[in-house]
Design a protein around this motif. Structure first.
Motif, mmCIF file in Angstrom:
data_model
loop_
_atom_site.group_PDB
_atom_site.id
_atom_site.type_symbol
_atom_site.label_atom_id
_atom_site.label_comp_id
_atom_site.label_asym_id
_atom_site.label_seq_id
_atom_site.Cartn_x
_atom_site.Cartn_y
_atom_site.Cartn_z
ATOM 1 N N ALA A 52 77.455 32.681 38.861
ATOM 2 C CA ALA A 52 76.385 33.138 37.972
ATOM 3 C C ALA A 52 75.124 32.325 38.201
ATOM 4 C CB ALA A 52 76.816 33.017 36.515
ATOM 5 N N TYR A 53 74.018 32.932 37.812
ATOM 6 C CA TYR A 53 72.710 32.304 37.996
ATOM 7 C C TYR A 53 71.849 32.805 36.847
ATOM 8 C CZ TYR A 53 68.123 31.668 40.341
ATOM 9 O OH TYR A 53 66.831 31.330 40.666
ATOM 10 N N ALA A 61 72.912 22.284 46.765
ATOM 11 C CA ALA A 61 74.001 21.668 47.519
ATOM 12 C C ALA A 61 74.069 22.219 48.932
ATOM 13 C CB ALA A 61 75.309 21.920 46.795
ATOM 14 N N LYS A 82 83.231 26.275 58.156
ATOM 15 C CA LYS A 82 83.207 27.708 57.851
ATOM 16 C C LYS A 82 81.867 28.103 57.215
ATOM 17 C CE LYS A 82 85.683 31.147 55.085
ATOM 18 N NZ LYS A 82 85.462 32.245 56.003
ATOM 19 N N PHE A 95 77.474 37.237 40.353
ATOM 20 C CA PHE A 95 77.888 37.553 41.717
ATOM 21 C C PHE A 95 79.352 37.986 41.695
ATOM 22 C CE2 PHE A 95 74.548 34.391 41.892
ATOM 23 C CZ PHE A 95 73.642 34.978 42.747
ATOM 24 N N PRO A 122 76.619 27.032 46.834
ATOM 25 C CA PRO A 122 76.622 28.483 46.748
ATOM 26 C C PRO A 122 77.993 29.123 46.924
ATOM 27 C CG PRO A 122 74.817 27.707 48.108
ATOM 28 C CD PRO A 122 75.649 26.519 47.783
ATOM 29 N N GLY A 123 78.786 28.595 47.843
ATOM 30 C CA GLY A 123 80.025 29.291 48.145
ATOM 31 C C GLY A 123 81.272 28.609 47.628
ATOM 32 N N SER A 171 72.688 27.283 37.496
ATOM 33 C CA SER A 171 73.325 27.914 38.643
ATOM 34 C C SER A 171 74.770 27.477 38.762
ATOM 35 C CB SER A 171 72.537 27.515 39.903
ATOM 36 O OG SER A 171 73.095 28.109 41.030
ATOM 37 N N GLY A 172 75.682 28.417 38.629
ATOM 38 C CA GLY A 172 77.101 28.142 38.809
ATOM 39 C C GLY A 172 77.614 28.864 40.030
ATOM 40 N N SER A 173 78.936 28.845 40.223
ATOM 41 C CA SER A 173 79.479 29.432 41.437
ATOM 42 C C SER A 173 79.389 30.961 41.437
ATOM 43 C CB SER A 173 80.934 28.997 41.619
ATOM 44 O OG SER A 173 81.685 29.389 40.498
ATOM 45 N N PHE A 228 79.135 25.480 52.658
ATOM 46 C CA PHE A 228 79.857 26.564 51.996
ATOM 47 C C PHE A 228 81.351 26.308 51.928
ATOM 48 C CE2 PHE A 228 76.127 28.059 54.147
ATOM 49 C CZ PHE A 228 75.455 28.678 53.123
ATOM 50 N N GLY A 267 70.194 33.478 47.859
ATOM 51 C CA GLY A 267 70.735 32.168 48.244
ATOM 52 C C GLY A 267 72.241 32.097 48.076
ATOM 53 N N ARG A 268 72.876 33.269 47.887
ATOM 54 C CA ARG A 268 74.333 33.323 47.722
ATOM 55 C C ARG A 268 74.959 34.168 48.823
ATOM 56 N NH1 ARG A 268 76.207 31.276 42.895
ATOM 57 N NH2 ARG A 268 74.465 30.234 41.890
ATOM 58 N N PRO A 269 76.061 33.674 49.406
ATOM 59 C CA PRO A 269 76.725 34.475 50.446
ATOM 60 C C PRO A 269 77.458 35.675 49.841
ATOM 61 C CG PRO A 269 77.976 32.496 50.028
ATOM 62 C CD PRO A 269 76.734 32.400 49.182
ATOM 63 N N ARG A 306 71.646 19.344 57.599
ATOM 64 C CA ARG A 306 70.583 19.070 56.620
ATOM 65 C C ARG A 306 69.670 18.045 57.270
ATOM 66 N NH1 ARG A 306 71.204 18.217 50.294
ATOM 67 N NH2 ARG A 306 71.076 20.475 50.524
ATOM 68 N N ARG A 329 71.082 39.824 51.417
ATOM 69 C CA ARG A 329 71.457 39.349 50.085
ATOM 70 C C ARG A 329 71.290 37.835 49.987
ATOM 71 N NH1 ARG A 329 76.554 39.695 45.992
ATOM 72 N NH2 ARG A 329 77.492 37.818 46.793
ATOM 73 N N ARG A 345 72.170 36.580 36.371
ATOM 74 C CA ARG A 345 72.643 37.285 37.569
ATOM 75 C C ARG A 345 74.104 36.898 37.810
ATOM 76 N NH1 ARG A 345 69.147 35.581 42.315
ATOM 77 N NH2 ARG A 345 67.672 37.145 41.636
#
Lengths: 450, 256
Positions: A95-96, A28, B240, A129, A44-45, A91-93, A31, B254-256, B42, B249, A127
């Motif tokens: 967890a991965y 996706a 944002k 987060f 991801p965010g 892949s979730g918000s 963020f 791939g995660r902030p 994108r 990281r 994983r």
């Protein structure tokens, strides 16, 4: 521990199959808390993101030919280099989970389902987060250190040397059950802690064309492969637990790090003694590693360096069944020199300490050099908008005066690649690489990535 | 006579200096034309080879100011062979940018030299440097006003930009900058032998959040006869972007 290795992938597979959405689209975008117009799935965010599964993989068709086998065409037979590789990622918000499978001939030869999983699972991990902390556990391949090719700080995973036609660093790495916690302290600064509940040494062939001379000799003394394999200690218990800490950061335009690791040297120590000499067993030596590394760019050169002190439990050097403490280093540089032609050189070596302590004729390091080093040189160039790539890698072992030369040529068309590669061993016939002079190989593969 | 010649030379130097100053100001206006705290895009890149065969790439790009420096994170989405590759650039004043790449096949973050910016970006006609050409720091080049001429009916200044870094992949660039909109409509790139190697053109602009933004850009490789068209499918200003996107990281996970 093998039970864990078998059950964890199954658990992850079940998890992947139970998540609601299944997709192979791109990750996706953005963020924000609101879904992007064309893509409302996991971002991801995003706090409210739903889990999604992505499936990637490779279908490889290929064969390896050993030219020396052609001396007797009646028995010469190419080896199958085909494989199906699948990456399932949930892949979730926060967890991965990833399950990476490689189904190739060794796995297909498995007698039981458990054995199949053991051979087919490349990685399987979860994983989480948690703010600036990331926790992951499972079967994992981790790369520590900044060297381009297996520097002295790269100590977490053992390597598979049972098939020397495999030249990819990551593919040669053996995934290990571990827990890793990393804490991002600043944008380019993090601390990692890793715990491995068991130990696995480098995997060395015990039969076939890739058996090292030392093991062949040992098997001859012991009376066969089965006796040798039975003599290997069980390292899957907590007695063999390992762990380490690594700190990495960037100062100015220099990346650097320090690490500590408490584990086992990946090569065995074979014990012989009197009367006889008689075989007393095979052990693996514990050691502490304190190391540092850095990477920088200077004058257009990418520079990488690693240095480590490997402190075994034989500080005086006089225990014949324990390797002496030693220093290890790696110095590397690379640069694009002309039209994308990249040259990469890496010089690495070890210096044995307390050498004066070696006096026993049964010492594991008797008749071996104090200073061992090797040079790796890689040149590659991508042409025609990255469609054509040629690459030549050369490993020159200065101590044994032997080498491996590995050229390759590949053509990529969209998601398909055809690749011709070869490995030529030469030099001292008793050397680490020279002993395989009659196992030089040529491999042709056709790969579709999806 | 000598005095007159000296005065003429001084005048010429003053005119040249003024021209250079103006050119620098024009370039700066073009560079600073779009003001945004963050930019998220994108983009689809359609590569057409000499034979007319087409292949597609998909990349996301996130840019923001982090601790006073321009930071850009590029996330490679397609084709499948490059999925998971992430590339971070942090610009530096008066020294080469810091660049890191995470390749899934490598399993770790690797610092790369700015010199590697001349390499093809994912097999397209763009080099890594070209991707950030529109955001290139004006102070990295010396600008002179070459001439003024129309381009497709638009009155333009034609600036010559000579990179101060002799190792930069281009020896000079010619920029056609619209007088009315400060858009760099066309850029010609010349190699160290002063042979034109590429030409970049902006084919389509669109008003996005009150900013006239390029949404279709073409780069043609003159000798190779290939081209890449970059279509911006999503473009958002001031959305944002967590600062943690521009970190080791994020490169790794791939995660902030």
């Amino acid at each position: 521990m093998n039970a864990l290795k078998r059950s964890f992938p199954t658990l992850l597979l079940a998890l992947a199959l139970t998540v609601p959405a299944s997709r192979t689209a791109a990750q996706a975008f953005g963020f924000g808390t609101e879904p992007a117009p064309e893509d409302a799935a996991a971002a991801p965010g995003r706090a409210s993101a739903a889990a999604a599964v992505t499936v990637h993989g490779k279908l490889v068709l290929g064969a390896v030919l050993f030219p020396d086998d052609l001396a007797d065409p009646a028995t010469a037979e190419p080896e199958n280099a085909s494989a199906v590789k699948l990456d399932l990622v949930a892949s979730g918000s926060s967890a991965y989970a990833a399950l990476r499978l490689s189904v190739a001939e060794p796995a297909l030869d498995a007698a039981t389902a458990a054995d199949f999983l053991d051979r087919a699972v490349e990685e399987a991990f979860l994983r989480l987060f948690l703010g600036s902390v990331t926790v992951e556990g499972g079967l994992r391949k981790l790369t520590w250190g900044k060297a381009d090719s297996q520097g002295p700080l790269d100590v977490v995973n053992p390597l598979d040397f049972t098939d020397l036609t495999v030249t990819d660093d990551l593919e040669r790495r053996i995934a290990r059950p571990l827990v890793r916690v990393s804490w991002a302290l600043a944008p380019m600064t993090q601390v990692e802690a890793v715990f491995l509940p068991s130990f696995e040494p480098h995997d060395l062939a015990s039969a076939g064309r890739w058996i090292p001379g030392e093991i062949a000799d040992l098997e001859a003394i012991l009376g066969g492969e089965a006796v040798y394999l039975a003599a290997l200690p069980d390292t899957s218990t907590l007695d063999y637990a390992q762990g380490g800490l690594r700190f990495t950061t960037t100062t100015g335009s220099v990346d650097w790090g320090v690490q500590y690791f408490y584990g086992f040297l990946p090569m065995p120590a074979v014990k012989f003694g009197l009367p006889g000499p008689s075989f007393l067993g095979i052990v693996y030596n514990r050691y502490h590693q304190i190391g540092t590394d850095l990477a920088a760019v200077l004058g257009g050169f990418g520079l990488r360096a690693e240095a480590a002190a490997n402190l075994t439990e034989d500080p005086a050097g006089d225990d014949p069944y324990v390797y002496n403490p030693h220093l290890a280093f790696s110095l590397g540089a690379d640069r694009d020199v002309w039209k994308g032609l990249n040259l990469n050189l890496q010089y690495a070596g070890t210096i044995r300490l307390a050498d004066g302590g070696i006096s026993s004729p049964f010492d594991v390091e008797t008749d071996t050099g104090v200073y061992r080093s090797g040079l790796t040189a890689v040149a590659f160039q991508k042409l025609l908008r990255d469609k054509l790539e040629w690459r030549v890698a050369a490993l020159w072992n200065l101590a044994d005066a032997d080498f491996l030369l590995s050229p390759s040529l590949s053509w990529t068309e969209g998601d398909a690649e055809v690749k011709l590669a070869a490995g030529v061993f030469g030099g001292d016939p008793d050397g680490q690489m020279g002993q395989y002079a009659d196992a030089s190989w040529v491999r042709l593969t056709l790969t579709y990535t999806f | 006579m000598k005095r007159i010649a000296s005065a003429a030379a001084a005048l010429a130097l003053a005119v040249l200096a003024a021209s250079a100053q103006d050119a620098q100001a024009i370039a700066r206006a073009a560079r600073d034309r779009i003001r945004a705290d963050t930019v998220s895009t994108r983009a689809r890149m359609i590569i057409t080879d000499k034979g007319g065969n087409r292949t597609e790439r998909l990349v996301d790009q996130y840019s923001a100011k982090v601790d006073g420096s321009d930071a850009t994170m590029i996330v490679f989405q397609k084709p499948a062979g490059v999925t998971g590759t992430r590339f971070l650039t942090i610009s530096n004043k008066d020294k080469p940018d810091d660049r890191w790449i995470f390749l899934p096949s490598l399993g770790k973050v690797r610092r790369i030299s700015a010199g590697e910016g001349s390499g093809s970006f994912m097999g397209t006609d763009f080099s890594y440097d070209d991707v950030s050409l529109m955001d290139r720091d004006v102070d990295l080049d010396t600008f002179t006003l070459a001439r003024e001429e129309p381009l497709d009916g638009k009155a333009c200044w034609v600036l010559e930009a000579r990179p101060k870094d002799p190792d930069y992949q281009y020896s000079r660039m010619l920029l056609w900058i619209g007088k009315s909109d400060s858009i760099s409509w066309k850029i010609e790139m010349y190699d160290r032998r002063d042979v034109q190697v590429k030409v970049l053109t902006i084919d389509k602009v669109q008003d996005i959040q009150g900013r006239l933004s390029p949404v279709q850009t073409t780069v043609r490789s003159v000798q190779a006869g290939t081209s890449t068209v970059l279509y911006v499918d999503i473009l958002k200003y001031d959305e944002k972007i967590p600062p943690s996107v521009f970190t080791v990281r994020f490169l790794e996970t791939g995660r902030p």
